[in-house]
Design an enzyme around this catalytic site. Sequence first.
Site, short mmCIF file in Angstrom:
data_model
loop_
_atom_site.label_atom_id
_atom_site.label_comp_id
_atom_site.label_asym_id
_atom_site.label_seq_id
_atom_site.Cartn_x
_atom_site.Cartn_y
_atom_site.Cartn_z
N ASP A 266 0.60 -1.38 0.20
CA ASP A 266 -0.51 0.26 0.15
C ASP A 266 0.68 1.10 0.04
O ASP A 266 2.01 1.78 0.78
CB ASP A 266 -0.57 -0.30 1.72
CG ASP A 266 -1.63 1.42 1.78
OD1 ASP A 266 -2.58 0.79 0.60
OD2 ASP A 266 -1.59 2.06 2.46
N HIS A 269 4.68 5.69 -1.75
CA HIS A 269 5.16 6.89 -1.68
C HIS A 269 5.11 7.13 -0.67
O HIS A 269 6.04 8.25 -0.98
CB HIS A 269 4.30 7.76 -3.32
CG HIS A 269 3.01 7.39 -2.50
ND1 HIS A 269 1.72 6.54 -3.26
CD2 HIS A 269 2.42 8.85 -1.95
CE1 HIS A 269 1.10 6.16 -2.34
NE2 HIS A 269 1.39 8.02 -1.88
N GLU A 303 1.98 0.04 -4.82
CA GLU A 303 0.43 0.75 -5.11
C GLU A 303 1.59 2.31 -5.13
O GLU A 303 2.19 2.68 -3.69
CB GLU A 303 -0.71 1.16 -4.32
CG GLU A 303 -0.97 1.98 -4.32
CD GLU A 303 -2.16 2.64 -3.40
OE1 GLU A 303 -3.76 2.98 -3.90
OE2 GLU A 303 -1.79 2.40 -2.32
N HIS A 331 -8.13 3.63 -14.86
CA HIS A 331 -9.28 3.77 -14.21
C HIS A 331 -9.25 5.43 -14.37
O HIS A 331 -11.11 5.83 -14.89
CB HIS A 331 -8.72 3.41 -12.97
CG HIS A 331 -10.39 3.50 -11.71
ND1 HIS A 331 -10.44 4.98 -11.83
CD2 HIS A 331 -11.46 3.32 -11.31
CE1 HIS A 331 -11.65 4.61 -10.89
NE2 HIS A 331 -12.18 3.60 -11.31
N ASN A 401 -14.08 5.61 -1.40
CA ASN A 401 -13.57 6.84 -1.78
C ASN A 401 -15.29 7.27 -2.40
O ASN A 401 -14.47 8.86 -2.73
CB ASN A 401 -12.49 7.11 -1.80
CG ASN A 401 -11.22 5.86 -0.96
OD1 ASN A 401 -11.54 6.54 0.83
ND2 ASN A 401 -10.70 5.76 -1.26
#
Length: 606
Positions: A266, A269, A303, A331, A401
């Site tokens: 996850d 960054h 990710e 996406h 979200n």
Amino acid sequence: MEPANKYPFAGAFVMNDGHCLFSVWAPLAENVQLILEDDYREKAFQLDKDDSGYWRIILPDIPPGMHYRYSVDGAEAIPDPASRRQPDGVHGASEVVDPHFTWTDTEWKGIPLHDMVMYELHTGCFTPEHSFEGIIKRLPYLSSIGINTIELMPVAQFPGKRNWGYDGVFPFAVHHTYGTPDQLKALVNAAHLHGIAVILDVVYNHLGPEGNYLEQYGPYFTEKYKTPWGKALNFDDAWCDGVRSFYINNALMWLNEFRMDGLRIDAVHAIWDCGATHFMEELANAVQQLESISGRKKVLIAEIDYNAPRYIKPANEGGYGLSGQWTDEFHHALHALLTNETNGYYADFGNVAPFVKSLRESYVYTGEYSQVRNRKFGRSPEQLPYHQFVVFTQNHDQIGNRLKGERLSSLVSFDALKLAAAAMLLTAHTPMLFMGEEYGETNPFLFFTDHSDPELISNLRKGRKEEFKSFNWADEVPDPQSEDEFSKSTLSWNTDNEKAAILIRYYTYLIAMRKNRAALRNTDRNATVVEEPSGKLISFERKAPGEHLLVLLNFSDKPEVFHDKQYPSLKKIFDSSEAQWSLSSTETKTSFIPPYTAVVYEIQPF
């Protein structure tokens, strides 16, 4: 003896002779005591410290199931940060777990990322059982539609009974309401017997806000950096060696002891590391060594909110050596094109050009100015093969979200839904479905939590309202603490209707086509040629020795004319508007592409 590993071990390890090694990292502590409960009646044992800050003791006759805590410098006893099980939740005692398991997947060697058709699922919401055992019951179904890889959202122990998993606070412990460690291993074993790999989502950038005891043990966190979710973990500051070992051991536990086939990591960054060897590179090296020793393929998928190919470039080319990454921009470009949504982060997308760019280069932003970020953003992935980029039409983030957690099936027409699936499965990238997508699930996937701290709950509710401001959604923000949000998010498994039946057959057909067609298996950059679009009609060629395919995607709500004069001869092999895939019978001619339709041709040689 201690588990074989060059990284110092933390946790409670049951050895073959019945002894148990207890080890905890607390480098700045003056005294650490082990408090054993149950038959020992909370008897305390003094641990010894080594030069690296690890406190250890080996005790005889410690049965699996024994409960224990640690007291650091005389403070109140707290759970083990490397606990393998928290049967009474994040504030309860830790439990000694026997790591041994009888595996029957001896022939399993794993699946390379190149061949994966992935399926993301949430253990609590996937089945009515809300458990690992519930997933096992659905493995034959997943295998029947062609899924060969499941990706589990995080299962590490989190507060309460329901959570997405990104608030985990015990990275080594399997969440107690999902099942035991052995039941998770049984899921992996069963998946392998069905020809299905298992990837686990892990969180190495932060810990959740409730039940996080790491700071009471030592310098697990640093003030040098910040994350959106709390304090940054210490990967490059003083005493970082213990933190790096903690998380690399965690990865190796899932991949070796639990035989996971890979990890989805996850938000890498937010793993801040300015040291000479980035933590992700060190992790990749450790996993490659495990892969070599075990003879089983292991993948690491990141990710990343950066379009930064260095994470997935090989180490000998200056990269960190990860296997692949999630590609959100595919996406975003596809979603905005289908829904016409241009609010929030969709403001950087919204027409045909971004989606064409994502088909061609994987990233949409490769140095261009982003109006959402207010700066130039990204870098071209150059010649990295397409399969290193995992793409999706939906995932937990992009559905959960949203204000109401709407799936794509609730936002676009049936034909547009099929077009989206074809756009994902016919591209050269690695595809990933989100649970229920393959039959058009209409239940939402909402954000849900089960915290107990009133102040934390209040801040969480305020934060969710603030997060949705940029989208200008007018409705009331759902309460994440409501158990109803979790119940609504559980799959209905409503497959006894015409739409669901068609979609399941449709996905099954496309997945089989992807696996069996040489041109669709070729992920080299030079094997896909994306043409400039004509209106909203997108075309691209997929090539392999002996096979040449043409894919047409019509994103218009009107028919588009396809001019086929440049091709010697075309043989149609797939058409999403055909009667077998439709609620109403239609027919597509070579030069006429109906609205929201995908067509595939074989390009015949002269």
